[in-house]
Design a protein around this motif. Structure first.
Motif, mmCIF file in Angstrom:
data_model
loop_
_atom_site.group_PDB
_atom_site.id
_atom_site.type_symbol
_atom_site.label_atom_id
_atom_site.label_comp_id
_atom_site.label_asym_id
_atom_site.label_seq_id
_atom_site.Cartn_x
_atom_site.Cartn_y
_atom_site.Cartn_z
ATOM 1 N N LEU A 35 0.841 -1.207 0.000
ATOM 2 C CA LEU A 35 0.000 0.000 0.000
ATOM 3 C C LEU A 35 0.873 1.253 0.000
ATOM 4 O O LEU A 35 0.592 2.217 -0.711
ATOM 5 C CB LEU A 35 -0.924 0.008 1.221
ATOM 6 C CG LEU A 35 -1.842 1.235 1.342
ATOM 7 C CD1 LEU A 35 -2.785 1.348 0.135
ATOM 8 C CD2 LEU A 35 -2.657 1.186 2.629
ATOM 9 N N LEU A 36 1.945 1.231 0.770
ATOM 10 C CA LEU A 36 2.842 2.385 0.843
ATOM 11 C C LEU A 36 3.444 2.691 -0.530
ATOM 12 O O LEU A 36 3.678 3.843 -0.874
ATOM 13 C CB LEU A 36 3.958 2.094 1.849
ATOM 14 C CG LEU A 36 4.820 3.263 2.317
ATOM 15 C CD1 LEU A 36 3.972 4.353 2.946
ATOM 16 C CD2 LEU A 36 5.888 2.779 3.294
ATOM 17 N N TYR A 37 3.676 1.626 -1.320
ATOM 18 C CA TYR A 37 4.262 1.795 -2.654
ATOM 19 C C TYR A 37 3.206 1.733 -3.763
ATOM 20 O O TYR A 37 3.541 1.540 -4.927
ATOM 21 C CB TYR A 37 5.363 0.759 -2.881
ATOM 22 C CG TYR A 37 6.686 1.199 -2.272
ATOM 23 C CD1 TYR A 37 7.666 1.801 -3.053
ATOM 24 C CD2 TYR A 37 6.920 1.062 -0.905
ATOM 25 C CE1 TYR A 37 8.863 2.233 -2.497
ATOM 26 C CE2 TYR A 37 8.110 1.493 -0.338
ATOM 27 C CZ TYR A 37 9.081 2.080 -1.143
ATOM 28 O OH TYR A 37 10.262 2.526 -0.587
ATOM 29 N N TYR A 38 1.942 1.930 -3.401
ATOM 30 C CA TYR A 38 0.884 2.080 -4.408
ATOM 31 C C TYR A 38 0.673 3.580 -4.574
ATOM 32 O O TYR A 38 -0.066 4.218 -3.837
ATOM 33 C CB TYR A 38 -0.409 1.385 -3.960
ATOM 34 C CG TYR A 38 -1.441 1.319 -5.067
ATOM 35 C CD1 TYR A 38 -1.252 0.478 -6.157
ATOM 36 C CD2 TYR A 38 -2.584 2.120 -5.037
ATOM 37 C CE1 TYR A 38 -2.181 0.427 -7.184
ATOM 38 C CE2 TYR A 38 -3.510 2.070 -6.060
ATOM 39 C CZ TYR A 38 -3.300 1.228 -7.130
ATOM 40 O OH TYR A 38 -4.217 1.188 -8.168
ATOM 41 N N PHE A 39 1.383 4.154 -5.560
ATOM 42 C CA PHE A 39 1.455 5.605 -5.660
ATOM 43 C C PHE A 39 0.286 6.194 -6.458
ATOM 44 O O PHE A 39 -0.250 5.534 -7.359
ATOM 45 C CB PHE A 39 2.767 6.023 -6.333
ATOM 46 C CG PHE A 39 3.995 5.531 -5.623
ATOM 47 C CD1 PHE A 39 4.129 5.670 -4.253
ATOM 48 C CD2 PHE A 39 5.032 4.924 -6.329
ATOM 49 C CE1 PHE A 39 5.263 5.220 -3.588
ATOM 50 C CE2 PHE A 39 6.167 4.473 -5.684
ATOM 51 C CZ PHE A 39 6.281 4.612 -4.306
ATOM 52 N N PRO A 40 -0.069 7.448 -6.166
ATOM 53 C CA PRO A 40 -1.085 8.127 -6.986
ATOM 54 C C PRO A 40 -0.609 8.246 -8.434
ATOM 55 O O PRO A 40 0.601 8.357 -8.680
ATOM 56 C CB PRO A 40 -1.181 9.520 -6.345
ATOM 57 C CG PRO A 40 -0.637 9.362 -4.965
ATOM 58 C CD PRO A 40 0.417 8.304 -5.066
ATOM 59 N N PHE A 41 -1.546 8.232 -9.379
ATOM 60 C CA PHE A 41 -1.148 8.387 -10.785
ATOM 61 C C PHE A 41 -1.243 9.836 -11.230
ATOM 62 O O PHE A 41 -0.729 10.214 -12.273
ATOM 63 C CB PHE A 41 -1.971 7.474 -11.698
ATOM 64 C CG PHE A 41 -3.402 7.882 -11.891
ATOM 65 C CD1 PHE A 41 -3.781 8.618 -13.004
ATOM 66 C CD2 PHE A 41 -4.380 7.519 -10.976
ATOM 67 C CE1 PHE A 41 -5.102 8.993 -13.188
ATOM 68 C CE2 PHE A 41 -5.701 7.884 -11.160
ATOM 69 C CZ PHE A 41 -6.063 8.624 -12.267
ATOM 70 N N ARG A 42 -1.924 10.680 -10.424
ATOM 71 C CA ARG A 42 -1.916 12.121 -10.681
ATOM 72 C C ARG A 42 -2.347 12.824 -9.409
ATOM 73 O O ARG A 42 -2.730 12.180 -8.427
ATOM 74 C CB ARG A 42 -2.818 12.511 -11.858
ATOM 75 C CG ARG A 42 -4.252 12.208 -11.692
ATOM 76 C CD ARG A 42 -5.049 12.575 -12.953
ATOM 77 N NE ARG A 42 -6.421 12.112 -12.826
ATOM 78 C CZ ARG A 42 -7.359 12.744 -12.143
ATOM 79 N NH1 ARG A 42 -7.070 13.875 -11.541
ATOM 80 N NH2 ARG A 42 -8.572 12.266 -12.059
ATOM 81 N N TYR A 43 -2.304 14.179 -9.471
ATOM 82 C CA TYR A 43 -2.611 14.980 -8.280
ATOM 83 C C TYR A 43 -3.589 16.084 -8.646
ATOM 84 O O TYR A 43 -3.574 16.593 -9.775
ATOM 85 C CB TYR A 43 -1.323 15.581 -7.700
ATOM 86 C CG TYR A 43 -0.364 14.509 -7.228
ATOM 87 C CD1 TYR A 43 -0.353 14.089 -5.906
ATOM 88 C CD2 TYR A 43 0.496 13.893 -8.132
ATOM 89 C CE1 TYR A 43 0.500 13.084 -5.477
ATOM 90 C CE2 TYR A 43 1.353 12.882 -7.723
ATOM 91 C CZ TYR A 43 1.346 12.469 -6.399
ATOM 92 O OH TYR A 43 2.173 11.464 -5.993
ATOM 93 N N VAL A 44 -4.446 16.422 -7.676
ATOM 94 C CA VAL A 44 -5.405 17.510 -7.910
ATOM 95 C C VAL A 44 -5.306 18.502 -6.753
ATOM 96 O O VAL A 44 -4.938 18.138 -5.634
ATOM 97 C CB VAL A 44 -6.858 16.982 -8.013
ATOM 98 C CG1 VAL A 44 -7.031 16.149 -9.262
ATOM 99 C CG2 VAL A 44 -7.253 16.180 -6.783
ATOM 100 N N ASP A 45 -5.628 19.731 -7.068
ATOM 101 C CA ASP A 45 -5.609 20.782 -6.057
ATOM 102 C C ASP A 45 -6.989 20.841 -5.412
ATOM 103 O O ASP A 45 -7.955 21.303 -6.033
ATOM 104 C CB ASP A 45 -5.259 22.125 -6.712
ATOM 105 C CG ASP A 45 -5.123 23.231 -5.676
ATOM 106 O OD1 ASP A 45 -5.369 22.952 -4.485
ATOM 107 O OD2 ASP A 45 -4.776 24.361 -6.060
#
Length: 699
Positions: A35-45
């Motif tokens: 889970l710790l290394y399941y990273f987001p694929f993008r970011y939103v403000d």
């Protein structure tokens, strides 16, 4: 890290046994570490609120809206049942729709209550709508969140009420228990020298970035970790193989080579060909096993180089073998090499699935006695019944088309000492991809075309210019040239609006009634395919209508025009491979990319690249940047033995290079990673790669 890394994910607050099963089956999240290394694929403000009344344009980004539902209505029945709602923030009204979980949505959300919705509005019939948005009760602290990660979620998880927001919450629960003294994965000197963010800080900021700058530093650190260990693993095994595995020592160049070079060479070697042969001669005389990748553009003379390398093996008393991915390509090699070997008394044979039983028996006997010196074939050569007397050199053509286990069988054909291995590819591989996918091989590149070759003139034409293209074809045929026409499909498709070979064949026959037209596709029987190919190769047919089956293995110097229908459907590397079928003679050759005038900007950019360069490496670099490494024809990165969680070989070339240089320096000074300062590297390598088979001993 070890204190929490292997904890079963079901023990994390908010998970439990049922959710754990779903996370494992859908996202391969089994432990806290996963889970710790399941990273987001993008970011939103998430610090901004948009107004419905201010939404404009067709392509609206993901937005947050604050307001309340006016009403909920159910429509349809059974599987077609959906829930519609109207949502307002005072500036306008937007429709919200759900196609499943209708009952739970109605139970959990009420009209008149203030919520924050997050999703991507789509414009339909002049009105915006939101499908399956994330919904939360509006709270005063919500807009303090700032940048937030968005996680990939499967349809099954959505249907079980697990959203990106759910994953985000689970990650937050885990970050709360992340040890303050988290074990580092890199020695202090590497972190300091490369100005890398500490691991704990990077893991927090990749999920909950404090700012864009912190996010960038976190990505840099985690990409470096991933690519560095990948390179370190490749280089360590390569070094071990060099130190521990001996190879046949070819002490002399030998009579066959000298006889061929002095008396039978069809044309002078280019400087690049001479350089590459010297590199291989050095490898095979070193007493260590050669593992070399030979890259060269279409028509650069790789086969001649491979043949001359095989003559060195034969001159030292050993047998050689070429394995090709298709019968067409194997037959092409057999034809070419038989002609080259004719004057020097070297015995060559072909073994494919079509070889008759009686011929096989003779061939097997000659192989075991050592009488047969060069065997050319498809994967039939790795069958257990194929036994060599003393195999000294293996040439694998278009290696990416074979599975690793298949190559391993060929590698073991010599019981005592493994044969030297030469891997050839006509698919130019971008440098960053080559040093990762083929990182355990030494690389030789033929970057020079034989003298007299003219660059293929490539142009983009639209279907609206069909008549002028037909006139051009007629003019070329009158000059005595031949023409390829490639279609993406064999039969008409109900779902794809693409030109197909059957219709194309009829059309060409109508347009050129006095010309002979042949056709080839992958579903034909080998004998019929061979007959059609021979019609074209002999010049009896002026036009060949084909699918991409002609991508490899057809060599007709008189063919000077390649027309590719629906060119937008092909990747750049494949277009380049097809283009390589022409330009093999002294005449000026042409490649015409036919396409529909309506195309996306990216598609137009791809096709434009083809018209601007004939350099296969430039084409491959552009292809990887546009499409990503997982989608490159010829490299099939989806079949790699490693899983990149955050880095991208197309975009992170600089980090690949940096990681490679540092890993190389470490392995050179400490091949076994036994020095105290490298103990952490050894431990992490074992943890990361302990579950994988050591295929790196097989090129």
């Amino acid at each position: 890290m070890n204190r929490i890394a292997n904890n079963d994910i079901k023990y994390l607050t908010g998970v439990g046994p049922k959710r754990a099963e779903l996370l494992a089956s859908e996202l391969k999240i089994h432990t806290f570490y996963d889970l710790l290394y399941y990273f987001p694929f993008r970011y939103v403000d998430r610090s901004s609120i948009y107004k419905i009344g201010n939404l404009t344009g067709c392509d609206v980004p993901y937005v947050q809206l604050k307001g309340h539902f006016i009403n909920f209505t159910e429509n349809g029945e059974g599987a077609r049942k959906r829930l519609n709602a109207l949502f307002t923030d005072g500036s306008g009204i937007i429709e919200v729709v759900w196609f499943n979980r209708v009952k739970s949505i109605k139970q959990n959300y009420s009209p008149g209550v203030e919520y924050i919705l997050f999703g991507k509005p789509t414009l339909y019939n002049g009105r915006y709508s939101l499908a399956h948005p994330e919904i939360e009760l509006s709270k005063p602290t919500m807009l303090q969140r700032g940048l937030q990660g968005v996680y990939n979620i499967t349809e099954k998880l959505r249907n079980r009420s697990i959203s990106s927001r759910t994953i985000q919450q689970l990650v937050e629960n885990m970050l709360k228990i992340l040890p303050t003294d988290l074990n580092e994965t890199l020695p202090p000197h590497i972190i300091a020298e490369n100005h890398l963010m500490p691991l704990r800080e990077a893991l927090i900021n990749i999920h909950k970035p404090v700012s864009l700058q912190h996010l960038s530093q976190a990505q840099q650190r985690l990409k470096f970790d991933e690519l560095f260990y990948l390179q370190l693993n490749i280089l360590r095994y390569t070094k071990q193989r060099t130190l521990n595995i001996s190879g046949h020592k070819f002490n002399v160049v030998g009579t066959p080579f000298n006889d061929f070079y002095n008396n039978h060479l069809p044309f002078p070697l280019t400087g690049a060909q001479k350089r590459v042969i010297k590199e291989m001669r050095h490898d095979m005389g070193s007493g260590r096993q050669m593992n070399r990748l030979l890259q060269g553009d279409v028509g650069s003379g790789k086969t001649l180089v491979a043949f001359m390398t095989m003559l060195i093996a034969i001159g030292n008393g050993y047998q050689t073998c070429i394995m090709a991915p298709t019968e067409i390509l194997a037959s092409q090699h057999y034809e070419t090499i038989s002609k080259l070997a004719k004057g020097i008394g070297v015995k060559v044979a072909l073994l494919t699935g079509s070889t008759r039983k009686k011929e096989r028996e003779i061939l097997h006997s000659q192989l075991q006695s050592g009488e047969l010196q060069i065997l050319i074939g498809t994967h039939a050569v790795i069958e257990d019944t194929v036994i060599f007397h003393n195999l000294g050199l293996v040439v694998i053509d278009e290696q990416h088309r074979f599975g690793v286990a298949q190559r391993a069988k060929l590698w073991k054909k010599n019981a005592t000492t493994p044969p030297h291995v030469l891997v050839m590819t006509a698919t130019p591989i971008p440098r960053t991809l080559a040093m990762t996918v083929y990182g355990d091989l030494d690389v030789s590149i033929i970057d020079e075309l034989p003298p007299g070759r003219k660059p293929v003139h490539t142009m983009l034409q639209f279907d609206t210019h069909r008549e002028s293209v037909n006139r051009f074809m007629g003019e070329q045929i009158k000059l005595g040239r031949q023409i390829y026409i490639v279609y993406p499909l064999i039969h008409e498709s109900e779902t794809l609006d693409l030109k197909n070979l059957e219709e194309g064949y009829e059309y060409i026959c109508d347009v050129f009634p006095n010309r002979r037209v042949c056709f080839v596709h992958g579903q034909m029987k080998p004998a019929e395919k061979e007959h059609q190919m021979q019609l074209f190769a002999s010049g009896a047919a002026e036009i060949m209508v084909a699918t991409t089956v002609i991508e490899v293995g057809v060599n007709v110097p008189n063919a000077s025009v390649m027309i590719i229908e629906n060119a937008e459907r092909f990747g750049l590397s494949q277009l380049h491979q097809l283009r390589g079928r022409v330009g093999r003679g002294a005449d000026q050759s042409y490649c015409i990319l036919m396409s529909h005038p309506k195309m996306s900007a990216d598609t137009r950019k791809r096709l434009q690249i083809m018209t601007e360069t004939n350099d296969g490496f430039e084409v491959a670099e552009a292809d990887m940047k546009l499409r990503g490494p997982g989608d490159l024809e010829g490299t099939q990165q989806s079949g790699l033995a490693f899983d990149l969680k955050i880095s991208n070989l197309a975009r992170d070339g600089q980090i690949v290079q940096q990681a490679r240089e540092i890993a190389s320096r470490i392995i050179e000074n400490d091949p076994t990673l036994s020095n105290p300062e490298n103990r952490i590297l050894n431990q992490n390598l074992k943890a990361l790669f302990s579950r994988t088979i050591n295929w790196s001993l097989i090129s």
